[in-house]
Design a protein around this motif. Sequence first.
Motif, PDB file in Angstrom:
ATOM      1  N   ASP A 166       0.837  -1.206   0.000  1.00 23.16           N
ATOM      2  CA  ASP A 166       0.000   0.000   0.000  1.00 23.16           C
ATOM      3  C   ASP A 166       0.870   1.253   0.000  1.00 23.16           C
ATOM      4  O   ASP A 166       0.579   2.233  -0.702  1.00 23.16           O
ATOM      5  N   VAL A 167       1.943   1.236   0.776  1.00 23.90           N
ATOM      6  CA  VAL A 167       2.853   2.383   0.819  1.00 23.90           C
ATOM      7  C   VAL A 167       3.502   2.591  -0.543  1.00 23.90           C
ATOM      8  O   VAL A 167       3.578   3.716  -1.051  1.00 23.90           O
ATOM      9  N   ALA A 168       3.959   1.505  -1.149  1.00 28.16           N
ATOM     10  CA  ALA A 168       4.606   1.590  -2.462  1.00 28.16           C
ATOM     11  C   ALA A 168       3.641   2.134  -3.512  1.00 28.16           C
ATOM     12  O   ALA A 168       4.017   2.968  -4.355  1.00 28.16           O
ATOM     13  N   VAL A 189       7.937   8.513   0.103  1.00 28.79           N
ATOM     14  CA  VAL A 189       7.714   7.280   0.865  1.00 28.79           C
ATOM     15  C   VAL A 189       7.330   7.611   2.312  1.00 28.79           C
ATOM     16  O   VAL A 189       6.372   7.052   2.860  1.00 28.79           O
ATOM     17  N   GLU A 190       8.062   8.530   2.933  1.00 31.83           N
ATOM     18  CA  GLU A 190       7.772   8.890   4.328  1.00 31.83           C
ATOM     19  C   GLU A 190       6.397   9.529   4.459  1.00 31.83           C
ATOM     20  O   GLU A 190       5.686   9.307   5.446  1.00 31.83           O
ATOM     21  N   GLN A 191       6.016  10.322   3.457  1.00 35.97           N
ATOM     22  CA  GLN A 191       4.691  10.940   3.468  1.00 35.97           C
ATOM     23  C   GLN A 191       3.604   9.869   3.375  1.00 35.97           C
ATOM     24  O   GLN A 191       2.575   9.933   4.066  1.00 35.97           O
ATOM     25  N   ALA A 192       3.833   8.860   2.518  1.00 31.73           N
ATOM     26  CA  ALA A 192       2.865   7.764   2.375  1.00 31.73           C
ATOM     27  C   ALA A 192       2.762   6.956   3.668  1.00 31.73           C
ATOM     28  O   ALA A 192       1.668   6.534   4.069  1.00 31.73           O
ATOM     29  N   ILE A 193       3.908   6.732   4.315  1.00 25.21           N
ATOM     30  CA  ILE A 193       3.914   5.992   5.585  1.00 25.21           C
ATOM     31  C   ILE A 193       3.082   6.730   6.628  1.00 25.21           C
ATOM     32  O   ILE A 193       2.267   6.130   7.341  1.00 25.21           O
ATOM     33  N   ASP A 194       3.268   8.064   6.700  1.00 25.48           N
ATOM     34  CA  ASP A 194       2.516   8.862   7.676  1.00 25.48           C
ATOM     35  C   ASP A 194       1.026   8.854   7.361  1.00 25.48           C
ATOM     36  O   ASP A 194       0.184   8.730   8.258  1.00 25.48           O
ATOM     37  N   GLU A 195       0.703   8.982   6.080  1.00 27.70           N
ATOM     38  CA  GLU A 195      -0.707   9.058   5.685  1.00 27.70           C
ATOM     39  C   GLU A 195      -1.444   7.754   5.946  1.00 27.70           C
ATOM     40  O   GLU A 195      -2.610   7.741   6.361  1.00 27.70           O
ATOM     41  N   LEU A 196      -0.735   6.635   5.739  1.00 30.82           N
ATOM     42  CA  LEU A 196      -1.366   5.317   5.905  1.00 30.82           C
ATOM     43  C   LEU A 196      -1.177   4.757   7.316  1.00 30.82           C
ATOM     44  O   LEU A 196      -1.703   3.687   7.630  1.00 30.82           O
ATOM     45  N   HIS A 197      -0.405   5.474   8.165  1.00 25.98           N
ATOM     46  CA  HIS A 197      -0.094   4.992   9.518  1.00 25.98           C
ATOM     47  C   HIS A 197       0.522   3.591   9.456  1.00 25.98           C
ATOM     48  O   HIS A 197       0.174   2.695  10.233  1.00 25.98           O
ATOM     49  N   TYR A 198       1.440   3.440   8.520  1.00 21.83           N
ATOM     50  CA  TYR A 198       2.055   2.124   8.309  1.00 21.83           C
ATOM     51  C   TYR A 198       3.100   1.839   9.387  1.00 21.83           C
ATOM     52  O   TYR A 198       3.909   2.699   9.731  1.00 21.83           O
ATOM     53  N   ALA A 199       3.051   0.608   9.914  1.00 24.14           N
ATOM     54  CA  ALA A 199       4.060   0.152  10.869  1.00 24.14           C
ATOM     55  C   ALA A 199       4.633  -1.156  10.354  1.00 24.14           C
ATOM     56  O   ALA A 199       3.872  -2.092  10.064  1.00 24.14           O
ATOM     57  N   PRO A 200       5.964  -1.248  10.218  1.00 24.72           N
ATOM     58  CA  PRO A 200       6.562  -2.492   9.723  1.00 24.72           C
ATOM     59  C   PRO A 200       6.233  -3.662  10.638  1.00 24.72           C
ATOM     60  O   PRO A 200       6.120  -3.516  11.853  1.00 24.72           O
ATOM     61  N   SER A 201       6.056  -4.823  10.062  1.00 23.10           N
ATOM     62  CA  SER A 201       5.746  -6.028  10.819  1.00 23.10           C
ATOM     63  C   SER A 201       6.964  -6.494  11.602  1.00 23.10           C
ATOM     64  O   SER A 201       8.012  -6.786  11.030  1.00 23.10           O
TER      65      SER A 201
END
Length: 333
Positions: A6-8, A36-48
Amino acid sequence: MATIKDVARLAQVSTSTVSHVLNKTRFVSPEITFRVEQAIDELHYAPSALARSLKSNETRTLGMLVTASANPFFAEVVQGVEQRCFELGYSLALCNTRGDKERLNASMEMLLQKRVDGIILMCTQVRLGAGLFDRYPSVPLVLADWGPMDMEADLIQDGGKQGGRLATEHLIGLGHRHIGCITGPLGKRAADERLAGFKTAMTTAGLPIRPEWIIEGDFELAGGNSAMSALLAQAERPTAVFAGNDMMAMGALRALADAGISVPQQMSLVGYDNIELAHYLVPALTTIEQPKAGLGALTVDTLLARIKAPDSPRRVLTLTPELIVRGSSQTPV
């Protein structure tokens, strides 16, 4: 829950590029890194964490086995371990053995199956189940103070002989010549070393060691209470007593109060560990400081050093005890 795909997709890059940005394993241009960092923040992505552990072969989790006890000493050491783990970005899996060998072995098996990176053992049980470590010979292990001594593992110990000597020398320095000792369970390293320190101080000062004034306790409140009661029942009583830990000293204070004996006017008392409660007793307890938070932090650091260098020589590190003088000890009247 957002995934790396989703981030990609949102950042319009490949998943490998996202991985490089997260792990800093390859140069990525500032513009793409920002996307990439903006997408991570927007999606609230946390690595597994699971995926990372499988890839790196580490879980960043440490296991700890501790004897369950009413003694706050253990809780204060665990707090030091937890704080150091937090500072270094590790999780701690804590298991209480409740003094039961079967529970100890089951907990050890569970921690090893969960692939913890290393284990801290702080239990009084002398032997683990037969063959347990034969199945996991490479697990990094550190013994924290109360661990069994017959294991080839790094050891952090408290210097009990020195502490027992300091406590007894303090009473001798006050002018006491008739001194008793309430020990922990004999055969356990902590109890034996503190008793040895008591005997060394008495012998050095040329004072008699009276066997009837050495009473075995259990490192718990009830043991200290019954041991002091046994001392008070004798025809001749000591004027001062060194208790092998603060919990037994607290139990001894109760027995003295019940007998109408004032502390320190009629009997001086010294404990060991300097648990937080010692400061709030009436009178406040003279005791031997065992740096519990320092013990916890040093144990974690030693375990991580072992994980990084598994073939390095065994380390035995001894903490330095310190006398804390409070109101429970004075010159005999």
